[in-house]
Design a protein around this motif. Structure first.
Motif, mmCIF file in Angstrom:
data_model
loop_
_atom_site.group_PDB
_atom_site.id
_atom_site.type_symbol
_atom_site.label_atom_id
_atom_site.label_comp_id
_atom_site.label_asym_id
_atom_site.label_seq_id
_atom_site.Cartn_x
_atom_site.Cartn_y
_atom_site.Cartn_z
ATOM 1 N N PRO A 1 4.815 3.986 15.833
ATOM 2 C CA PRO A 1 5.700 4.918 15.871
ATOM 3 C C PRO A 1 4.501 5.871 15.559
ATOM 4 C CG PRO A 1 6.378 3.144 14.680
ATOM 5 C CD PRO A 1 5.344 2.427 15.773
ATOM 6 N N LEU B 1 0.469 5.100 24.381
ATOM 7 C CA LEU B 1 1.763 5.654 25.805
ATOM 8 C C LEU B 1 0.808 5.244 27.101
ATOM 9 C CD1 LEU B 1 3.580 7.072 25.595
ATOM 10 C CD2 LEU B 1 2.352 9.475 26.418
ATOM 11 N N ALA C 1 13.695 6.456 21.532
ATOM 12 C CA ALA C 1 13.569 7.504 20.060
ATOM 13 C C ALA C 1 15.501 7.524 20.031
ATOM 14 C CB ALA C 1 13.358 8.365 20.539
ATOM 15 N N SER D 1 3.364 9.065 19.754
ATOM 16 C CA SER D 1 5.044 8.580 18.971
ATOM 17 C C SER D 1 5.493 10.139 18.357
ATOM 18 C CB SER D 1 5.204 7.527 18.382
ATOM 19 O OG SER D 1 5.085 6.700 19.251
ATOM 20 N N VAL E 1 6.770 3.352 23.461
ATOM 21 C CA VAL E 1 4.921 3.349 22.052
ATOM 22 C C VAL E 1 6.173 4.210 20.969
ATOM 23 C CG1 VAL E 1 4.914 5.886 22.469
ATOM 24 C CG2 VAL E 1 2.889 4.365 21.529
ATOM 25 N N VAL E 2 7.159 4.676 20.982
ATOM 26 C CA VAL E 2 7.998 5.004 20.113
ATOM 27 C C VAL E 2 8.552 3.962 19.311
ATOM 28 C CG1 VAL E 2 8.147 7.240 20.900
ATOM 29 C CG2 VAL E 2 9.806 4.673 21.685
ATOM 30 N N ASN F 1 10.614 6.882 26.731
ATOM 31 C CA ASN F 1 10.470 7.092 25.230
ATOM 32 C C ASN F 1 11.313 8.073 24.530
ATOM 33 O OD1 ASN F 1 7.505 6.018 24.062
ATOM 34 N ND2 ASN F 1 7.421 6.177 26.430
#
Length: 373
Positions: free
Chosen positions: A341, A326, A128, A346, A336-337, A124
């Motif tokens: 988001p 998640l 990101a 997130s 999940v981001v 994640n």
């Protein structure tokens, strides 16, 4: 026509095919037919269909072109050797590009014990960083318990098996969600088989991932380390003393005590501790109350102790709550981001990514590859 073909990138190398000498010929006859010849890097190139479709689309978009005749060939050994030498540039034929002096931020994500969500946090964080427009790579250094391919949707349950491409002595990593990644699981005939290797083999594998895999120019490289302070953690400390270490723990005091050891090893090998991420924090209930399934305060406890050991403040980068989103994102291969988001998990991970980027390092003493003229 040449400018149009220059917009087509090799999906694995991420550079224009014109720059890689993959366009053998390109012309338009008087009848408006574009005759284009391209050379794939190897026989059975996994990106062949994508490259061919992109070339046809680019050529068709040139004014005056009514049809496209595409000829596909394969590079000769001499052409492939010239390509690998061009990609490696002035780093030599086999040199690890992420050691001291690199302009790439290197983050080693570690934990004291397994099951704290270290790999999920790594995947994640990478997503990101990529969402912020950075060029990102992941080395799945957890050889015995590799899980990064599955978390990013290119594991054994993916629609098509994803394998790295071998280009002579160079390995081109697959790309998922804008992230280049490499894992031992991509080389196994049965990804569920156990990898029973001792220290020397583990060290050689990690060194090969860092040396032979062509990541290109990365802004950020993340390493998903195995839990504990074993052979691989020591090898990373030797190979990448410049890496910044992110320690992942759960709120449980017992887990925090174990997590402290992985940070201690980082200090002993000269690495800098970038911060602590507390995972599996309180679960928010429908009525708004918070259920601390795994206790509380573990992240702050680890940060406090590591601050004393490192003799500098070690921050808690984020406290990531227990989250169904998640977990389901990891099962589906979509971080999940990316998938959600705005979820609480997130937002916590995105804030951790921002904190890591904000804590930039000094370039004093780093060679920039420039010379006066």
């Amino acid at each position: 026509m040449w400018r149009a073909l220059g917009t087509v990138q090799d999906p694995e190398i991420r550079r224009p095919i014109t720059e890689l000498d993959m366009v053998e010929s390109a012309r338009v006859d008087d009848a408006g037919v574009a005759h284009v010849g391209i050379l794939l890097t190897i026989v059975g190139c996994p990106a062949a269909n994508a490259i061919e479709a992109a070339v046809r689309a680019a050529a068709s978009g040139v004014e005056g072109v009514g049809a496209v005749e595409l000829t596909v060939g394969v590079m000769t050994p001499a052409q492939r050797q010239a390509l690998t030498e061009r990609l490696r540039g002035d780093r030599g034929t086999r040199e690890m590009p992420f050691g001291p002096g690199t302009l790439t931020r290197v983050f080693a994500v570690t934990s004291g014990k397994g099951g704290v969500g270290k790999s999920t946090i790594t995947a994640n964080l990478a997503a990101a960083f990529a969402a912020r427009g950075l060029r990102v790579g992941i080395v799945d250094a957890d050889v015995h318990g590799f899980s990064i391919p599955g978390l990013l949707g290119v594991g054994e349950n993916a629609p098509e098996a994803v394998r790295p491409t071998r280009l002579d002595n160079m390995i081109l990593p697959p790309v998922a969600h804008g992230i280049k990644l490499i894992s031992i699981g991509m080389f196994l005939d049965d990804p569920r088989a156990a990898v029973a290797w001792r220290g020397p083999m583990l060290h050689r594998t990690i060194n090969q991932f860092l040396t032979d895999v062509y990541f290109g120019d990365l802004d950020v490289l993340l390493l998903d380390l195995p839990p504990g302070t074993g052979d691989i953690a020591i090898s990373i400390g030797q190979l990448l003393p410049n890496a910044e270490v992110v320690v992942v723990t759960t709120p449980q005091p017992a887990a925090a005590e174990v997590a402290e050891r992985s940070g201690t090893l980082a200090v002993q090998t000269g690495q800098r501790i970038a911060g602590v991420i507390e995972n599996m924090a309180g679960l928010v209930q429908p009525d708004g109350s918070v259920l601390d399934l795994f206790g509380s305060g573990g992240g702050a406890l680890v940060a406090e102790r590591l601050s004393t050991i490192a003799k500098r403040p070690v921050p808690v980068l984020a406290s990531v709550p227990l989250s169904v989103e998640l977990r389901t994102g990891g099962d589906a291969g979509v971080p999940v981001v990316i998938a959600d988001p705005e979820s609480s998990a997130s937002r916590a991970i995105l804030s951790a990514a921002d904190a890591l980027l904000a804590g930039g390092r000094s370039l004093a003493g780093v060679k920039l590859g420039l010379s006066p003229r």
